[in-house]
Design a protein around this motif. Structure first.
Motif, PDB file in Angstrom:
ATOM      1  N   UNK B  74       0.829  -1.213   0.000  1.00  0.00           N
ATOM      2  CA  UNK B  74       0.000   0.000   0.000  1.00  0.00           C
ATOM      3  C   UNK B  74       0.866   1.267   0.000  1.00  0.00           C
ATOM      4  N   UNK B  75       1.995   1.187   0.698  1.00  0.00           N
ATOM      5  CA  UNK B  75       2.912   2.340   0.697  1.00  0.00           C
ATOM      6  C   UNK B  75       3.441   2.563  -0.725  1.00  0.00           C
ATOM      7  N   UNK B  76       3.754   1.475  -1.412  1.00  0.00           N
ATOM      8  CA  UNK B  76       4.186   1.584  -2.817  1.00  0.00           C
ATOM      9  C   UNK B  76       3.094   2.211  -3.671  1.00  0.00           C
ATOM     10  N   UNK B 154      -1.416   4.114   6.144  1.00  0.00           N
ATOM     11  CA  UNK B 154      -1.997   5.457   6.281  1.00  0.00           C
ATOM     12  C   UNK B 154      -1.042   6.388   7.022  1.00  0.00           C
ATOM     13  N   UNK B 155      -0.250   5.831   7.930  1.00  0.00           N
ATOM     14  CA  UNK B 155       0.620   6.676   8.757  1.00  0.00           C
ATOM     15  C   UNK B 155       2.033   6.806   8.209  1.00  0.00           C
ATOM     16  N   UNK B 160      10.804   3.339   5.398  1.00  0.00           N
ATOM     17  CA  UNK B 160      11.546   3.705   6.610  1.00  0.00           C
ATOM     18  C   UNK B 160      10.583   4.090   7.736  1.00  0.00           C
ATOM     19  N   UNK B 161       9.548   4.835   7.372  1.00  0.00           N
ATOM     20  CA  UNK B 161       8.570   5.224   8.385  1.00  0.00           C
ATOM     21  C   UNK B 161       7.721   4.038   8.815  1.00  0.00           C
ATOM     22  N   UNK B 165       6.547   0.583  12.875  1.00  0.00           N
ATOM     23  CA  UNK B 165       5.180   0.071  13.107  1.00  0.00           C
ATOM     24  C   UNK B 165       5.112  -1.432  12.832  1.00  0.00           C
ATOM     25  N   UNK B 166       5.674  -1.851  11.691  1.00  0.00           N
ATOM     26  CA  UNK B 166       5.584  -3.273  11.344  1.00  0.00           C
ATOM     27  C   UNK B 166       6.408  -4.117  12.313  1.00  0.00           C
TER      28      UNK B 166
END
Lengths: 294, 246
Positions: B74-76, B154-155, B160-161, B165-166
């Motif tokens: 999703x980030x991609x 979403x965040x 890197x960000x 979280x993961x």
């Protein structure tokens, strides 16, 4: 009949007012340009109309979402799908679409239709992006800086496609900071500066309204005192932009003769002498006091 | 349906995704099962270790595929402006998410089938439980963890960000998930915490489904899972439409 009606549109990001009460209408079949430098508010305006951003206030009248086509400034597609598969996918989002084969042939995508989006050149990408935006036969097309980063030949080819759409009666809203693009493509342009429309009319009318006919531009081997140039007959105003001297005139023949006469007693040399018709850049400069590229 | 098949195509044409989602969990299972972890650590098991591990690995793989793979995918999509392009079509964020979830469910079924076949053929696993519940449990687990992935996307603007979280989600869930070892020896408060997190109930529900063990707590596990499902779907749908799908 107006396809788009915008009334008093406002948008702020924190304390920064990106759009400060924009109002305009776009008639059916018109190509309407939003012209301005980076940060003027044109992309924010388009993002609001495309539904990507929310306005703080104002009224917006647009066709339904499935009647709008969008070419974003930067766009991406799924890596592992061919153009044909992408066409099929995007077609599935709409109740009605035109023939994909016709679209492929119209945009000359036959040879690359089995390629992946990332394998295409800049011009091919932009042709596919435009084709995919027209798949559902939209009534209104948004083009956000569609030729940014493309080489001149590819840009001109893209303009031909847009001009074809104009002949077919498509309504288009385009943002650009290329003045030649706006002059060639647009029936009307709105010049935006710092979130406000400072002028809105046909490009020719805007240019003529200034009463500027021509500009004489040249470079000099030595710095020239601008007051000396201002004294010459036929010259309305004088500017210097780094190394380029820019004389505004409504009597180019007289002004040019005067300048060449003056050069004879000038102990430097002027070169790269050009006489140019007034452009939208001049309109922008006159109305805002700064250049589009500043 | 077209979007679901599109997501499946993009997955199966990506060899790295196949490696991480299907082959790696199978390799971890083979490694741990043949290594004989139960001989190194003193486990009190009602099942032989490979039987204990199999449902744990299935649940863990579902968690990883959701939190990591879906999160990064999703980030991609966000970074490459794919979501932006889709959002200017009539396709809603909700329909997009459900299509992605549907595709991930199919992938989870394949992932589970591969692990089950390995267990059955190589470690003589005997399925003696309520196998009929298995697809439902996989579906619930998939929905929960892919929605975790959506929320992370979403965040985070980039990998890197997303990494903290993961990592936190993966580590906490994996450690307390009753996956690689029974958590009976952990302090009571950690065991209680594990019961409220989604991975342990998923692992337990899997064990019941495969071997019929822990039937008495199966309804409670399903309730916890349904709670997580409702919360994760609700939060992901709201956040995704607001923060990512534009």
């Amino acid at each position: 009949m107006n396809v788009v009606e915008i009334q008093n549109l406002k948008k702020s990001y924190g304390k920064t007012e990106a759009i400060r009460g924009l109002s305009f209408e776009v008639a059916q079949g018109e190509i309407f340009g939003l012209l301005g430098p980076n940060g003027a508010g044109k992309t924010t305006t388009l993002s609001i109309l495309e539904g990507l951003e929310r306005a703080d206030s104002g009224q917006i009248k647009l066709p339904a979402k499935n009647k709008i086509g969008v070419v974003l400034q930067t766009t991406g597609f799924f890596d592992n799908l061919s153009l044909r598969e992408l066409f099929d996918l995007f077609a599935s989002f709409y109740p009605e679409t035109i023939s994909i084969e016709r679209l492929i042939s119209r945009f000359e995508l036959e040879k690359i239709v089995d390629c992946k989006f990332n394998e295409l050149s800049g011009g091919q990408k932009q042709r596919f992006v435009l084709a995919s935006a027209l798949l559902h036969k939209p009534e209104l097309l948004f083009l956000d800086e569609p030729t940014i980063g493309l080489d001149p030949q590819v840009r001109q080819r893209f303009w031909d496609l847009i001009l074809d759409l104009r002949r077919e009666g498509m309504t288009v809203i385009i943002t650009t900071h290329y003045l030649d693009e706006a002059e060639i493509l647009c029936n009307r342009v709105a010049i935006i500066d710092r979130g406000r429309i400072v002028a809105c009319d046909k490009p020719v009318k805007l240019i003529n309204s200034l009463g500027i006919v021509s500009r004489i531009k040249f470079m000099s081997s030595k710095p020239i005192n601008l007051a000396e140039l201002e004294k010459l007959s036929g010259i309305n105003s004088v500017r210097r932009d780094r190394y380029i001297y820019d004389l505004e005139t409504d009597k180019p023949e007289i002004a040019l003769r005067e300048l060449l006469e003056w050069e004879k007693q000038y102990n430097g040399k002027i070169f790269n002498l050009q006489v140019q018709q007034a452009t939208l850049e001049d309109v922008f400069l006159k109305l805002t006091g700064h250049s589009l590229r500043e | 349906m077209k979007l679901v098949t599109t997501f499946l195509k993009t997955f199966f044409r990506n060899s790295r995704a196949i490696f991480f989602v299907i082959l790696l969990p199978a390799a971890i299972f083979l490694l741990l099962a043949t290594f004989g972890v139960e001989r190194v650590l003193d486990f009190q098991l009602d099942l032989k270790y490979t039987d204990f591990l199999l449902p744990g690995i299935i649940a863990y793989a579902i968690m990883q595929a959701g939190v990591y793979t879906v999160g990064y995918t999703m980030i991609d999509y966000k970074r490459l402006n794919i979501l932006r392009r889709l959002s200017v079509t009539p396709l809603t964020a909700g329909r997009f998410l459900w299509a992605q979830t549907g595709a991930r469910f199919v992938i989870a079924l394949i992932q589970t089938a591969v692990l089950l076949v390995l267990g059955l053929i190589m470690f003589s696993t005997v399925l003696s439980g309520q196998v009929i519940f298995l697809p439902l449990i996989i579906l619930i687990g998939t929905i929960i963890f892919v929605n975790f992935g959506y929320i992370i996307a979403c965040f985070a603007r980039d990998y890197e960000e997303a990494a903290p979280y993961t990592s936190i989600a993966g580590l906490a869930l994996g450690f307390l998930g009753d996956v690689f070892f029974p958590i009976n020896n952990l302090p009571t408060f950690l065991q209680q915490a594990a019961g409220f997190l989604p991975l342990k109930p998923l692992t337990a529900a899997m064990r019941y489904s495969l071997y019929g063990v822990g039937g008495e707590i199966f309804p409670a596990n399903i309730i916890v899972l349904l709670f997580w499902l409702a919360v994760s779907v609700f939060v992901a749908n709201i956040l995704f439409a607001k923060k990512a799908y534009k």
